[in-house]
Design a protein around this motif. Structure first.
Motif, PDB file in Angstrom:
ATOM      1  N   VAL A  57       0.791  -1.454   0.122  1.00 43.83           N
ATOM      2  CA  VAL A  57      -0.035  -0.124  -0.118  1.00 43.83           C
ATOM      3  C   VAL A  57       0.924   1.175   0.052  1.00 43.83           C
ATOM      4  O   VAL A  57       1.736   1.235   0.845  1.00 43.83           O
ATOM      5  N   PRO A  58       0.448   2.114  -0.924  1.00 47.91           N
ATOM      6  CA  PRO A  58       1.384   3.371  -0.878  1.00 47.91           C
ATOM      7  C   PRO A  58       1.424   4.126   0.376  1.00 47.91           C
ATOM      8  O   PRO A  58       0.236   4.113   1.172  1.00 47.91           O
ATOM      9  N   GLN A  59       2.608   4.556   0.979  1.00 46.64           N
ATOM     10  CA  GLN A  59       2.501   5.529   2.107  1.00 46.64           C
ATOM     11  C   GLN A  59       1.769   6.721   1.837  1.00 46.64           C
ATOM     12  O   GLN A  59       1.690   7.451   0.880  1.00 46.64           O
ATOM     13  N   GLN A  60       0.830   7.051   2.921  1.00 50.82           N
ATOM     14  CA  GLN A  60      -0.187   8.154   2.936  1.00 50.82           C
ATOM     15  C   GLN A  60       0.434   9.139   3.987  1.00 50.82           C
ATOM     16  O   GLN A  60       0.624   8.797   5.072  1.00 50.82           O
ATOM     17  N   SER A  61       0.220  10.469   3.790  1.00 50.10           N
ATOM     18  CA  SER A  61       0.305  11.236   4.834  1.00 50.10           C
ATOM     19  C   SER A  61      -0.821  11.733   5.454  1.00 50.10           C
ATOM     20  O   SER A  61      -1.975  11.702   4.963  1.00 50.10           O
ATOM     21  N   LEU A  62      -0.871  11.813   6.924  1.00 51.47           N
ATOM     22  CA  LEU A  62      -2.143  11.947   7.598  1.00 51.47           C
ATOM     23  C   LEU A  62      -2.226  13.764   7.731  1.00 51.47           C
ATOM     24  O   LEU A  62      -1.278  14.239   7.180  1.00 51.47           O
ATOM     25  N   PRO A  63      -3.578  14.041   7.411  1.00 47.75           N
ATOM     26  CA  PRO A  63      -3.887  15.452   7.369  1.00 47.75           C
ATOM     27  C   PRO A  63      -3.019  16.066   8.427  1.00 47.75           C
ATOM     28  O   PRO A  63      -3.329  15.800   9.705  1.00 47.75           O
ATOM     29  N   GLU A  68      -3.601  15.720  16.651  1.00 52.21           N
ATOM     30  CA  GLU A  68      -4.037  16.825  17.779  1.00 52.21           C
ATOM     31  C   GLU A  68      -5.657  16.704  17.812  1.00 52.21           C
ATOM     32  O   GLU A  68      -6.025  16.599  19.073  1.00 52.21           O
ATOM     33  N   ARG A  69      -6.369  16.647  16.701  1.00 49.88           N
ATOM     34  CA  ARG A  69      -7.761  16.749  16.923  1.00 49.88           C
ATOM     35  C   ARG A  69      -8.344  15.359  17.576  1.00 49.88           C
ATOM     36  O   ARG A  69      -9.295  15.613  18.261  1.00 49.88           O
ATOM     37  N   VAL A  70      -7.800  14.399  17.217  1.00 49.49           N
ATOM     38  CA  VAL A  70      -8.128  12.983  17.770  1.00 49.49           C
ATOM     39  C   VAL A  70      -7.851  13.079  19.177  1.00 49.49           C
ATOM     40  O   VAL A  70      -8.833  12.583  20.179  1.00 49.49           O
ATOM     41  N   PHE A  71      -6.778  13.459  19.550  1.00 51.18           N
ATOM     42  CA  PHE A  71      -6.529  13.574  21.234  1.00 51.18           C
ATOM     43  C   PHE A  71      -7.482  14.280  21.942  1.00 51.18           C
ATOM     44  O   PHE A  71      -7.862  13.977  22.894  1.00 51.18           O
ATOM     45  N   ARG A  72      -7.586  15.536  21.392  1.00 53.79           N
ATOM     46  CA  ARG A  72      -8.664  16.444  22.027  1.00 53.79           C
ATOM     47  C   ARG A  72      -9.985  16.094  22.058  1.00 53.79           C
ATOM     48  O   ARG A  72     -10.653  16.229  23.170  1.00 53.79           O
ATOM     49  N   LYS A  73     -10.509  15.394  21.058  1.00 52.58           N
ATOM     50  CA  LYS A  73     -11.798  14.730  20.831  1.00 52.58           C
ATOM     51  C   LYS A  73     -11.991  13.684  21.877  1.00 52.58           C
ATOM     52  O   LYS A  73     -13.111  13.500  22.551  1.00 52.58           O
TER      53      LYS A  73
END
Length: 197
Positions: A57-63, A68-73
């Motif tokens: 699978v080609p490596q994808q960059s995270l947005p 930070e948004r996931v941790f805060r949520k």
């Protein structure tokens, strides 16, 4: 293969190779391999195929900002600070706690210490029983290092024992290897090595 092998083995074998079975199911699969040694090659084939899946699978960059948004949520807090690049994280372990799995040839097992997905290098311990099938000849996709810890291993015409260090460069070929006595060694190698017939 023997017709007395339960169908359940073939259902659990891929999950065993993935390391996602419960302890009791692992023990059941291992008991089947003890009773039917030819099944070790079946597990080794699954493990070899699984090892290549992440690289298909080609490596994808995270947005940007996703972590930070996931941790805060989920926690209401900012994510913990990451370590500075280049500072290795040490991991202590007890040798008796290593998880051993079949490795590329009947009679050979490995306990993974680290898999570097970027450099595609596997660091592990390998142990082999006396008289196991020869470890297959292979072409190295990258440098390989072996440090013999116990026992004797013959690679081609050369016999190696405790304390011997073996280094092979990328594109070199190791002939079949076989145990003279039960052995244990440290191995750092590429997951992209090419098995030769």
């Amino acid at each position: 293969m023997s017709e007395h092998i339960p169908d359940r083995f073939f259902e659990l074998a891929p999950l065993y190779a993935l390391g996602s079975l419960a302890e009791g199911e692992c023990q059941w699969v291992e008991a089947q391999m003890e009773a039917h040694p030819e099944l070790t090659a079946e597990i080794a084939a699954y493990q070899a195929a699984i090892a290549t899946l992440p690289y298909a699978v080609p490596q994808q960059s995270l947005p940007a900002g996703l972590k930070e948004r996931v941790f805060r949520k989920t926690t209401g807090e900012a994510p913990p600070a990451t370590e500075e690049p280049g500072i290795p994280v040490s991991k202590n372990f007890n040798f008796s706690d290593l998880k051993w799995r079949p490795f590329n040839a009947p009679g050979f097992e490995m306990a993974k210490l680290h898999l570097n997905r970027d450099s595609r290098e596997l660091t592990c311990f390998v142990r082999a029983a006396t008289g196991g099938l020869p470890y297959p000849a292979h072409r190295h996709a990258g440098p390989e290092e072996i440090l013999m810890l116990e026992g004797e291993l013959r690679i081609g015409e050369t016999l190696y024992g405790p304390g011997d260090y073996i280094r092979a460069e990328a594109d070199s070929v190791h002939p079949h290897a076989e145990t003279v006595t039960a052995c244990l060694f440290y191995l750092k190698t590429s997951v992209d090595n090419e098995t030769l017939v």
